[in-house]
Design an enzyme around this catalytic site. Structure first.
Site, PDB file in Angstrom:
ATOM      1  N   LEU A 143      -4.523  -2.459 -15.340  1.00  0.00           N
ATOM      2  CA  LEU A 143      -4.658  -1.490 -14.243  1.00  0.00           C
ATOM      3  C   LEU A 143      -5.261  -0.179 -14.750  1.00  0.00           C
ATOM      4  CD1 LEU A 143      -4.078  -0.280 -11.441  1.00  0.00           C
ATOM      5  CD2 LEU A 143      -1.702   0.050 -12.154  1.00  0.00           C
ATOM      6  N   TYR A 144      -4.711   0.360 -15.827  1.00  0.00           N
ATOM      7  CA  TYR A 144      -5.184   1.671 -16.292  1.00  0.00           C
ATOM      8  C   TYR A 144      -6.642   1.593 -16.763  1.00  0.00           C
ATOM      9  CZ  TYR A 144      -0.189   2.719 -16.194  1.00  0.00           C
ATOM     10  OH  TYR A 144       1.113   2.881 -15.798  1.00  0.00           O
TER      11      TYR A 144
END
Ligand SMILES: CC(C)(COP(=O)(O)OP(=O)(O)OC[C@H]1O[C@@H](n2cnc3c(N)ncnc32)[C@H](O)[C@@H]1OP(=O)(O)O)[C@@H](O)C(=O)NCCC(=O)NCCS
Length: 182
Positions: A143-144
Site C-alpha cells: 500500500l505505502y
C-alpha cells in the site's frame, strides 16, 4: 462499508474496538495491546489529531489515526535520532505522523486501508506525512509503495523493540493512486 471521521471524543469512546482491531490486524496478543490503551487515549488529545474509521453497519471494521508530530514526543524523538539535521528539516519539521492504520482481517484486500489513508490525509495542513512499519514484505508495504511513500530511514531500531522498522514519508497532499490493476 462507509468511512467516518472520528472526533477525539468519538475515538476515545471506541477504544475497545480500536484495541481489538489493532490486536487482530497485527496478530498481537490482546493482553499486550491492552497496555497501549493509555497511550492511545493520550494521543487523541494531541494537536492536529485526526481519525478515520470504516464502519460495517454499526461495527468498526478498521481505523486509522495520526496527529501533528512535535519535538519532545517519544516517537518523534526516536525517529529524529536517526536523521541528519537536513533529514529532519526535510521530513519532520512540519509533519503529520500517521500512528496506526488497521483493517480487520476479514475486510482486508478490498481497498479499505487505502481509502482510510486517503481520507485521513485529505486536507491535512502539514508539508509531509511520515510513518513507521516493520521491515519485510506485507500488504502495508504494498500500500505505502503504491501510494508513492519514500524511504526516510531503513532498518531503524526503536527503543524496546527488537524488530527493524522502516520509516516512510510522503509530501502532502498525496496524489490520487492509479485504479487497481492499472
Ligand atoms: C495494511 C492494511 C491497513 C491495508 O488495508 P487493506 O484494506 O487490507 O489493503 P488496501 O486498502 O491496500 O487494499 C489493497 C488490496 O485490495 C485490492 N483492492 C480491491 N479493490 C480495491 C480498490 N477499489 N482500491 C484499492 N485496492 C483494491 C488491491 O488489489 C490490493 O490487493 P493486494 O494488497 O493483494 O495487492 C491492512 O492490510 C492491515 O490492517 N494489515 C495488518 C495491519 C498492518 O500491517 N497495519 C499497518 C501497520 S504500519
Amino acid at each position: 462499508m462507509r468511512l467516518v471521521h472520528w472526533s477525539p471524543e468519538e475515538m476515545f469512546a471506541r477504544l475497545d474496538d480500536v484495541l481489538f482491531i489493532y490486536a487482530e490486524a497485527m496478530n498481537y496478543q490482546h493482553e499486550i495491546v491492552e497496555m497501549r490503551r493509555g497511550f492511545i487515549a493520550a494521543h487523541t488529545q494531541r494537536a492536529g489529531f485526526r481519525a478515520v474509521a470504516t464502519m460495517d453497519g454499526d461495527k468498526v471494521a478498521g481505523f486509522s489515526y495520526g496527529y501533528h508530530g512535535k519535538p519532545g514526543q517519544w516517537w518523534h524523538e526516536q525517529v529524529r535520532s536517526g536523521l541528519t539535521a537536513a533529514g529532519y528539516q526535510r521530513w519532520m519539521a512540519d509533519c503529520f505522523e500517521l500512528v496506526e492504520l488497521h483493517v480487520l482481517p476479514y475486510a482486508q484486500g478490498h481497498g479499505l486501508g487505502q481509502a482510510q489513508l486517503l481520507s485521513l490525509l485529505d486536507g491535512v495542513p502539514r508539508r509531509t506525512v511520515i510513518l513507521s512499519t516493520p521491515e519485510g514484505e506485507s500488504r502495508a508495504w504494498r500500500l505505502y509503495r503504491r501510494m508513492g511513500f519514500q524511504d526516510v530511514l531503513r532498518d531503524h531500531e526503536f527503543l524496546g523493540d527488537d524488530r527493524p522498522f522502516a520509516v516512510l514519508g510522503h509530501d502532502l497532499p498525496l496524489d490520487q493512486p492509479d485504479p487497481p490493476g492499472a
